[in-house]
Enzyme design. Structure first.
Site, PDB file in Angstrom:
ATOM      1  N   GLU A 169     -73.988  -3.729 -16.575  1.00  0.00           N
ATOM      2  CA  GLU A 169     -75.144  -2.974 -16.075  1.00  0.00           C
ATOM      3  C   GLU A 169     -74.733  -1.520 -15.833  1.00  0.00           C
ATOM      4  OE1 GLU A 169     -75.433  -1.707 -12.839  1.00  0.00           O
ATOM      5  OE2 GLU A 169     -73.620  -2.545 -11.960  1.00  0.00           O
ATOM      6  N   LYS A 224     -67.352  -0.233 -19.269  1.00  0.00           N
ATOM      7  CA  LYS A 224     -68.083  -0.193 -17.997  1.00  0.00           C
ATOM      8  C   LYS A 224     -67.226   0.442 -16.895  1.00  0.00           C
ATOM      9  CE  LYS A 224     -70.358  -1.091 -14.387  1.00  0.00           C
ATOM     10  NZ  LYS A 224     -71.653  -0.776 -13.928  1.00  0.00           N
ATOM     11  N   GLY A 275     -67.983  13.869  -0.850  1.00  0.00           N
ATOM     12  CA  GLY A 275     -67.132  12.818  -1.467  1.00  0.00           C
ATOM     13  C   GLY A 275     -68.032  11.704  -1.956  1.00  0.00           C
ATOM     14  N   CYS A 280     -69.881   1.032  -6.341  1.00  0.00           N
ATOM     15  CA  CYS A 280     -69.192   0.870  -7.631  1.00  0.00           C
ATOM     16  C   CYS A 280     -67.978   1.756  -7.857  1.00  0.00           C
ATOM     17  CB  CYS A 280     -70.174   1.126  -8.768  1.00  0.00           C
ATOM     18  SG  CYS A 280     -71.281  -0.256  -9.010  1.00  0.00           S
TER      19      CYS A 280
HETATM   20  C1  UDX Z   1     -73.206   4.517  -9.976  1.00  0.00           C
HETATM   21  C2  UDX Z   1     -73.375   4.857 -11.469  1.00  0.00           C
HETATM   22  O1  UDX Z   1     -74.094   6.104 -11.587  1.00  0.00           O
HETATM   23  C3  UDX Z   1     -74.092   3.746 -12.204  1.00  0.00           C
HETATM   24  O2  UDX Z   1     -74.151   4.024 -13.595  1.00  0.00           O
HETATM   25  C4  UDX Z   1     -73.281   2.458 -11.978  1.00  0.00           C
HETATM   26  O3  UDX Z   1     -73.723   1.382 -12.719  1.00  0.00           O
HETATM   27  C5  UDX Z   1     -73.238   2.152 -10.495  1.00  0.00           C
HETATM   28  O4  UDX Z   1     -72.589   3.251  -9.819  1.00  0.00           O
HETATM   29  P1  UDX Z   1     -74.704   4.731  -7.789  1.00  0.00           P
HETATM   30  O5  UDX Z   1     -73.489   4.274  -7.040  1.00  0.00           O
HETATM   31  O6  UDX Z   1     -76.004   4.096  -7.483  1.00  0.00           O
HETATM   32  O7  UDX Z   1     -74.492   4.542  -9.374  1.00  0.00           O
HETATM   33  O8  UDX Z   1     -74.876   6.295  -7.469  1.00  0.00           O
HETATM   34  P2  UDX Z   1     -74.612   7.687  -8.188  1.00  0.00           P
HETATM   35  O9  UDX Z   1     -75.898   8.391  -8.306  1.00  0.00           O
HETATM   36  O10 UDX Z   1     -73.796   7.552  -9.410  1.00  0.00           O
HETATM   37  O11 UDX Z   1     -73.778   8.464  -7.054  1.00  0.00           O
HETATM   38  C6  UDX Z   1     -72.529   7.999  -6.590  1.00  0.00           C
HETATM   39  C7  UDX Z   1     -71.946   8.938  -5.550  1.00  0.00           C
HETATM   40  O12 UDX Z   1     -71.582  10.184  -6.127  1.00  0.00           O
HETATM   41  C8  UDX Z   1     -72.927   9.295  -4.402  1.00  0.00           C
HETATM   42  O13 UDX Z   1     -72.221   9.310  -3.187  1.00  0.00           O
HETATM   43  C9  UDX Z   1     -73.416  10.690  -4.767  1.00  0.00           C
HETATM   44  O14 UDX Z   1     -73.820  11.440  -3.649  1.00  0.00           O
HETATM   45  C10 UDX Z   1     -72.164  11.266  -5.402  1.00  0.00           C
HETATM   46  N1  UDX Z   1     -72.447  12.367  -6.344  1.00  0.00           N
HETATM   47  C11 UDX Z   1     -73.160  12.138  -7.472  1.00  0.00           C
HETATM   48  C12 UDX Z   1     -71.961  13.658  -6.062  1.00  0.00           C
HETATM   49  O15 UDX Z   1     -71.309  13.886  -5.038  1.00  0.00           O
HETATM   50  N2  UDX Z   1     -72.214  14.653  -6.965  1.00  0.00           N
HETATM   51  C13 UDX Z   1     -72.910  14.461  -8.125  1.00  0.00           C
HETATM   52  O16 UDX Z   1     -73.085  15.425  -8.885  1.00  0.00           O
HETATM   53  C14 UDX Z   1     -73.406  13.156  -8.385  1.00  0.00           C
END
Ligand code: UDX
Ligand code: ADP
Length: 477
Positions: A169, A224, A275, A280
């Site tokens: 996924e 993945k 951070g 994931c």
């Molecule tokens: C992530 C992946 O994007 C997704 O493809 C995977 O299957 C599951 O893990 P998710 O954990 O829901 O998804 O959130 P995501 O939007 O990727 O953000 C993860 C973290 O990174 C958050 O804490 C977010 O605030 C941070 N982030 C994201 C940043 O600090 N800067 C960015 O530019 C993007």
């Protein structure tokens, strides 16, 4: 093989939304989502669609359309596995807490239990699909368990046969339904082309064929983990540069814009912040680290581990910086924390940077008032491993002395800035963008500070107030 009946084991964040979209797009397939957790099953079946176990925009409407037509939620694990042509495994795979690989490897006990259930209850030919994020070569574990059951085919019993596919996924919280409806790609790894085609045919109901990538099973599993590791690595990279910007007088937003305009780098996922968090990123990188060590590649392991190390350092850097700016001590000081979720538009706090930053500030004896309109205080209590201080918010100095090292919680912004020494923005919720800081500054105790770790405020607006301002990655402030 044309699939008519699917069973998905695990009705969690992955299984629930994925099967709901599959049911909507494939009305001719019967889909049963089974789970051991009766309470979770009941919530999926609840008449109150606001009460589903997972909140995702668009999910409730799909569940409403398909539930009890071709989408069913139950705990009838044995019966539904038996009826299925295809079984998805969507169970939890947390990082192991003890034993071999503790702190890095995924705990596969739930996946193994599922494989055993499939081996025992399935009938005829069954395609088993790994959906949960799993370490590379998990398919081998599943296969060897299934192989054992094939040996047990005896006498009059119909022959049991299996294929195993990997179909990871790529859902991001808050946009899971959109990610499922319009995916960048669908990845299917396997050995048998007939089995791969059966799953391709399902996705072809709504995904353009060129977006469906087929690979060998190990490439799919590794892709993945690598995908999440690359995304997390970008965030650690830009966060490391934010520190350098602050030291040199550069501005990280300008640097990000400049490098993001290079089409080879691209502009997405370059927002600096407190951070990365979420369920994931850390888990998947640590899996990669464990695998690299296991296969005798310590340099590869060290490279990826540094992404997590940088993330930890960065969170601690922020809390240290706050302490230093507040004259090296936080006792008798009230700090307002804006946002506790790991990102905006979710109530999820798993691995949220807010946890470590708040713990550090409490350790320095600060009194925290935490605001998040989606996260429940009970969750914060679990995360901070410390009970909420059950007293009324007050702006009197003496109370701050007695409250040092404690925290309070509110979902209401009004009045929380009274007598505060600092405000720290940790989640980029929209409501924080429209706070009138000129007004707020009148209620805070001077010299008062705003720490914007999400870079959502305009320095020009803050200048109108008499507040001190720190914004992540801005070296000119
Ligand atoms: C992530 C992946 O994007 C997704 O493809 C995977 O299957 C599951 O893990 P998710 O954990 O829901 O998804 O959130 P995501 O939007 O990727 O953000 C993860 C973290 O990174 C958050 O804490 C977010 O605030 C941070 N982030 C994201 C940043 O600090 N800067 C960015 O530019 C993007
Ligand atoms: P994810 O985010 O990967 O979907 P969750 O923890 O949200 O993980 O959901 C996993 C679900 O799988 C839980 O509801 C859990 O009860 C269920 N589960 C775990 N093992 C089994 C099993 N052997 N049989 C049925 N359900 C299971």
């Amino acid at each position: 093989m044309i699939i008519k009946n699917i069973c998905c084991i695990g009705a969690g964040y992955v299984g629930g939304p994925t099967m709901s979209v599959l049911a909507e797009k494939c009305p001719n397939i019967i889909i049963n989502v089974v789970d051991l957790n009766q309470e979770r099953v009941n919530s999926w079946n609840s008449n109150d669609l606001n009460n589903l176990p997972v909140y995702e925009p668009g999910l409730a409407e799909i569940v409403k359309n398909c539930r009890n037509k071709n989408l069913f939620f139950s705990n009838l694990i044995q019966e539904k596995i038996k009826e299925a042509d295809m079984v998805f495994i969507s169970v939890n795979t947390p990082t192991k807490k003890k034993g071999l690989g503790a702190g890095k490897a995924s705990d596969l006990k739930w996946v193994e239990a599922c494989a055993r259930q499939v081996a025992q209850y399935s009938s005829g030919h069954t395609i088993v699909v790994e959906k949960s994020t799993l370490p590379v070569r998990t398919a081998e574990v599943i296969k060897s368990i299934l192989k054992e059951s094939k040996k047990q085919n005896i006498g009059e019993m119909p022959l049991k046969t299996f294929d195993v596919l990997s179909n990871p996924e790529f859902l991001s919280e808050g946009s899971a339904i959109k990610d499922l409806l319009i995916p960048d790609r669908v990845l299917i790894g396997g050995e048998n082309n007939d089995a791969i085609n059966s799953l391709c045919e399902i996705y072809k109901n709504w995904v353009p064929e060129e977006k469906i990538l087929t690979t060998n099973i190990w490439s799919s599993e590794l892709a993945k983990l690598t995908s999440n590791a690359f995304l997390a690595q970008r965030i650690s990279s830009i966060n490391s540069i934010s520190a350098l910007c602050e030291a040199t007088g550069a501005n990280v937003k300008e640097v990000a814009r400049a490098i993001g305009s290079d089409s080879r780098i691209g502009s997405k996922f370059l927002n600096t912040g407190p951070g990365f968090g979420g369920s994931c990123f850390k888990k998947d990188i640590l899996n990669l680290v464990y695998l690299s060590e296991f296969f005798g590649l310590p340099e590869v392991a060290a490279f990826w581990e540094s992404v997590v190390n940088l993330n930890n350092w960065h969170q601690n850097r922020i809390s240290k910086l706050i302490t230093k700016k507040l004259f090296g001590t936080l006792s008798n000081k009230k700090i307002v924390i804006l946002g506790f979720a790991f990102k905006a538009n979710t109530n999820d706090t798993r691995e949220s940077a807010a946890i470590q930053i708040c713990k550090n500030l409490l350790e320095e004896d600060a009194y925290l008032v935490i605001h998040d309109s989606k996260v429940a205080y009970k969750q914060i209590e679990v995360d901070l491993e410390k009970k909420v201080l059950n007293s009324h918010l007050t702006n009197n100095d003496d109370s701050k002395i007695s409250k040092g090292g404690n925290w309070n919680y509110t979902q209401d912004l009004s009045g929380i800035f009274n007598d505060a020494d600092a405000v720290v923005i940790l989640t980029e919720w929209d409501i924080y963008k429209s706070i009138n800081w000129e007004v707020v500054s009148k209620f805070m105790r001077s010299p008062a500070w705003i720490f914007d770790t999400r870079s959502i405020l305009s320095p020009i607006d803050i200048k109108k107030s008499n507040l001190n301002f720190w914004q992540i990655g801005d070296g000119l402030l």
